[in-house]
Write a protein that holds these residues in place. Structure first.
Motif, PDB file in Angstrom:
ATOM      1  N   GLU A 131       3.766  -0.431   7.580  1.00  0.00           N
ATOM      2  CA  GLU A 131       3.912  -1.373   6.471  1.00  0.00           C
ATOM      3  C   GLU A 131       5.140  -2.280   6.611  1.00  0.00           C
ATOM      4  OE1 GLU A 131       4.292  -1.472   1.616  1.00  0.00           O
ATOM      5  OE2 GLU A 131       3.398   0.272   2.585  1.00  0.00           O
ATOM      6  N   VAL A 136       4.418  -4.962   9.281  1.00  0.00           N
ATOM      7  CA  VAL A 136       3.409  -5.944   8.856  1.00  0.00           C
ATOM      8  C   VAL A 136       4.037  -6.943   7.894  1.00  0.00           C
ATOM      9  CG1 VAL A 136       1.253  -6.271   7.580  1.00  0.00           C
ATOM     10  CG2 VAL A 136       1.430  -4.443   9.281  1.00  0.00           C
ATOM     11  N   ARG A 137       4.776  -6.446   6.939  1.00  0.00           N
ATOM     12  CA  ARG A 137       5.443  -7.348   5.986  1.00  0.00           C
ATOM     13  C   ARG A 137       6.432  -8.264   6.722  1.00  0.00           C
ATOM     14  NH1 ARG A 137       4.290  -6.198   0.735  1.00  0.00           N
ATOM     15  NH2 ARG A 137       3.396  -4.147   0.301  1.00  0.00           N
ATOM     16  N   ASN A 182      -3.029   2.070  10.196  1.00  0.00           N
ATOM     17  CA  ASN A 182      -2.143   0.900  10.173  1.00  0.00           C
ATOM     18  C   ASN A 182      -2.919  -0.366   9.829  1.00  0.00           C
ATOM     19  OD1 ASN A 182       0.094   2.458  10.785  1.00  0.00           O
ATOM     20  ND2 ASN A 182       0.114   1.910  12.951  1.00  0.00           N
ATOM     21  N   ARG A 232      -3.887  -0.369   6.100  1.00  0.00           N
ATOM     22  CA  ARG A 232      -2.742  -0.726   5.260  1.00  0.00           C
ATOM     23  C   ARG A 232      -2.405  -2.214   5.395  1.00  0.00           C
ATOM     24  NH1 ARG A 232      -0.997  -1.121   0.808  1.00  0.00           N
ATOM     25  NH2 ARG A 232       1.245  -1.214   0.554  1.00  0.00           N
ATOM     26  N   ALA A 233      -2.504  -2.760   6.610  1.00  0.00           N
ATOM     27  CA  ALA A 233      -2.245  -4.194   6.808  1.00  0.00           C
ATOM     28  C   ALA A 233      -3.214  -5.029   5.985  1.00  0.00           C
ATOM     29  CB  ALA A 233      -2.345  -4.554   8.290  1.00  0.00           C
ATOM     30  N   GLU A 242      -4.678  -4.078   3.230  1.00  0.00           N
ATOM     31  CA  GLU A 242      -4.278  -3.920   1.832  1.00  0.00           C
ATOM     32  C   GLU A 242      -3.090  -4.818   1.499  1.00  0.00           C
ATOM     33  OE1 GLU A 242      -3.470   0.256   1.399  1.00  0.00           O
ATOM     34  OE2 GLU A 242      -5.601   0.793   1.501  1.00  0.00           O
ATOM     35  N   ILE A 243      -2.118  -4.885   2.391  1.00  0.00           N
ATOM     36  CA  ILE A 243      -0.953  -5.750   2.182  1.00  0.00           C
ATOM     37  C   ILE A 243      -1.395  -7.201   2.063  1.00  0.00           C
ATOM     38  CG2 ILE A 243       1.129  -6.667   3.296  1.00  0.00           C
ATOM     39  CD1 ILE A 243       1.488  -3.778   4.476  1.00  0.00           C
ATOM     40  N   ARG A 244      -2.307  -7.611   2.930  1.00  0.00           N
ATOM     41  CA  ARG A 244      -2.817  -8.986   2.875  1.00  0.00           C
ATOM     42  C   ARG A 244      -3.468  -9.260   1.526  1.00  0.00           C
ATOM     43  NH1 ARG A 244      -7.382 -11.163   6.985  1.00  0.00           N
ATOM     44  NH2 ARG A 244      -8.525  -9.475   6.011  1.00  0.00           N
ATOM     45  N   GLU A 263      -2.984  -7.614  -1.358  1.00  0.00           N
ATOM     46  CA  GLU A 263      -1.992  -7.507  -2.435  1.00  0.00           C
ATOM     47  C   GLU A 263      -1.090  -8.731  -2.520  1.00  0.00           C
ATOM     48  OE1 GLU A 263       0.129  -3.952  -1.433  1.00  0.00           O
ATOM     49  OE2 GLU A 263      -1.565  -2.651  -1.922  1.00  0.00           O
ATOM     50  N   THR A 264      -0.722  -9.284  -1.376  1.00  0.00           N
ATOM     51  CA  THR A 264       0.257 -10.373  -1.354  1.00  0.00           C
ATOM     52  C   THR A 264      -0.363 -11.753  -1.210  1.00  0.00           C
ATOM     53  OG1 THR A 264       0.530 -10.283   1.061  1.00  0.00           O
ATOM     54  CG2 THR A 264       1.967  -8.843  -0.284  1.00  0.00           C
TER      55      THR A 264
END
Length: 191
Positions: A49, A52-53, A90, A93-94, A96-98, A100-101
């Motif tokens: 995470e 990725v961020r 991984n 989660r990447a 999900e981050i995309r 979410e953000t």
């Protein structure tokens, strides 16, 4: 440059200057019209995470992960040091981050079709769809190492064509872009 690619030749995420180079690209492009696409190819093992961020914060807009099998046994035997469960987590989660953000980050999987993984192509397509990724690129093997020579399969061999057709059916309604990069001329990727 409008496009910068960090591909092949090793894992960019371990290069000591990688983050500095990304920052330099951002600085050089600041205030200029248009956008720059920055593409990174990774083996996926280090895409936790925070990284990725950090990639998103450093202007990476495209991320491709090499996966050479839909099963742990197949992938990890071809990708030394790889652990498919870690890579898939991984990527999950990447994605999900995309979401979410709202990050401007396209993501996909690059696979080299081999004698040992050809039957797994449809399952790999389903994995890519399940992860919520954007594309799956299929390339042929270039016989540059003993392993690659052993795994060599002609990109247009009937069983490859059959597996590609099954893959197309598996992802038909998913929105996944299939990049068919098989080249019977032999310009492929060694494993």
């Amino acid at each position: 440059a409008d496009y910068v690619g960090f591909v092949h030749g090793g894992e960019s995420l371990v290069a000591p200057i990688f983050w500095d180079v990304l920052r330099a690209i951002q600085t050089a492009r600041a205030g200029r019209p248009g956008r720059v696409d920055v593409h990174v190819l990774s083996n996926g093992m280090l895409l936790d995470e925070p990284r990725v961020r950090r990639l998103v914060d450093h202007g990476v807009t495209s991320l491709s992960v090499s996966i050479d099998g839909a099963t742990e046994i197949t992938n990890d035997s071809l990708r030394k040091g790889g652990r498919l469960p870690t890579i898939l987590e991984n990527l999950r989660r990447a994605a999900e981050i995309r979401r979410e953000t709202g990050a401007d980050l396209r993501m996909g999987v690059s696979t080299v079709v081999t004698a040992g993984n050809v039957a797994e192509l449809p399952a790999l397509g389903r994995i890519v769809a399940d992860l919520g990724l954007d594309w799956l690129k299929v390339e042929e093997v270039f016989p540059c190492t003993p392993t690659a020579r052993h795994q060599m399969i002609h990109g247009r061999e009937p069983r490859v064509e059959e597996a590609m057709n099954e893959l197309r059916r598996a992802i038909a309604r998913t929105g996944i872009v299939l990049v068919d990069h098989r080249d019977p001329g032999g310009g492929g990727i060694g494993v």
